[in-house]
Design a protein around this motif. Structure first.
Motif: not given
Length: 272
Positions: A148-161
């Motif tokens: 979900p896009a709401a969970d893709f960004m984990v923190s500033a400049f960090e993603t779930a990739l």
């Protein structure tokens, strides 16, 4: 300054790209439109040994429509969305947001997927996609998965990739003709990253009532609560509610955000 030396590769297929990312580790990075990474390279904030150019992968530019959603390839540009060269399932919200991103030269090259993966808290798509209830489609060594896009960004400049993963597309639900939305951001000048951002979406067809508070120090705050938008029309109630969100902002940024929320709620009641 100039970028440190690197090599540029152009994988011909998504599978080859994923394999190269997985094998290369931190020394290998993909480059999409390059509007953020290019500056980081020149400042030597990023010093990859190899860049993988995504321009050659047509599948990342593809757009697919279904009755319920539109699937945007990660390499779709801001300008394509702004100009209506791709379908709009959002009743005007995505083109509106795209028009407010930086300036035209950036919109011509900058991409939807690149913006999401850069994960700047003040970036527009980082805040818009959670508002729309979008889904990020990822591909990597272990296959495809959805976040979900709401969970893709984990923190500033960090993603779930994960290691070797790439954002390949974003699936955005279609909105009904009765949908109302509002999007407000405060910038020092037109086109800059936001200092404060508030957005609302109401779709009676499926009961969606969602707000996003953005340009924070991390991921946007996504709020879904039936009846909340109507309740926040009252100034005193809105001030109490916003304070209770405990966003960790200083007084100036809190004040900016309060004003953007007030304006967004006002706009929501104005027919477009």
């Amino acid at each position: 300054m100039k970028a440190a030396a690197y090599t540029l590769e152009r994988p011909a297929a998504l599978a080859a790209l994923s394999a190269r990312l997985a094998d290369g580790g931190w020394g290998v990075k993909p480059i999409a439109g390059g509007q953020s990474l290019g500056a980081m390279l020149n400042l030597r904030l990023a010093q990859p040994e190899t860049l993988l150019d995504l321009d050659a992968l047509e599948e990342l530019r593809a757009v697919h429509e279904t009755p319920d959603a539109v699937r945007f390839g990660a390499m779709v540009t801001h300008a394509q969305i702004e100009d209506g060269n791709v379908p709009d399932p959002t009743r005007g919200l995505m083109p509106f947001v795209a028009r407010g991103i930086a300036y035209r030269a950036v919109r011509n090259r900058g991409t939807l997927g690149g913006s999401l993966c850069h994960a700047d808290p003040a970036a527009d798509w980082v805040n818009t996609m959670p508002l729309l209830g979008a889904t990020c489609l990822l591909a990597g060594p272990d296959g495809a998965r959805e976040v979900p896009a709401a969970d893709f960004m984990v923190s500033a400049f960090e993603t779930a990739l994960g290691e070797g993963e790439l954002l390949t597309a974003v699936r955005v639900p279609r909105r009904s003709a009765a949908t109302r939305w509002a999007y407000r951001k405060f910038c020092r000048k037109t086109g800059e990253f936001a200092n404060a951002l508030a957005a609302c979406l109401v779709d009676p067809a499926d009961g969606t009532e969602r707000m996003v508070l953005g340009a924070l120090d991390g991921p946007p705050r996504v709020v879904e609560e039936a009846g909340l938008i109507a309740r926040l029309a009252l100034d005193a109630e809105r001030a109490r509610w916003l304070e209770a969100q405990d966003l960790g902002l200083d007084a100036t940024r809190q004040s900016m955000l309060a004003e953007m929320l007030r304006l967004a709620l006002r706009d929501l009641e104005t027919p477009r």
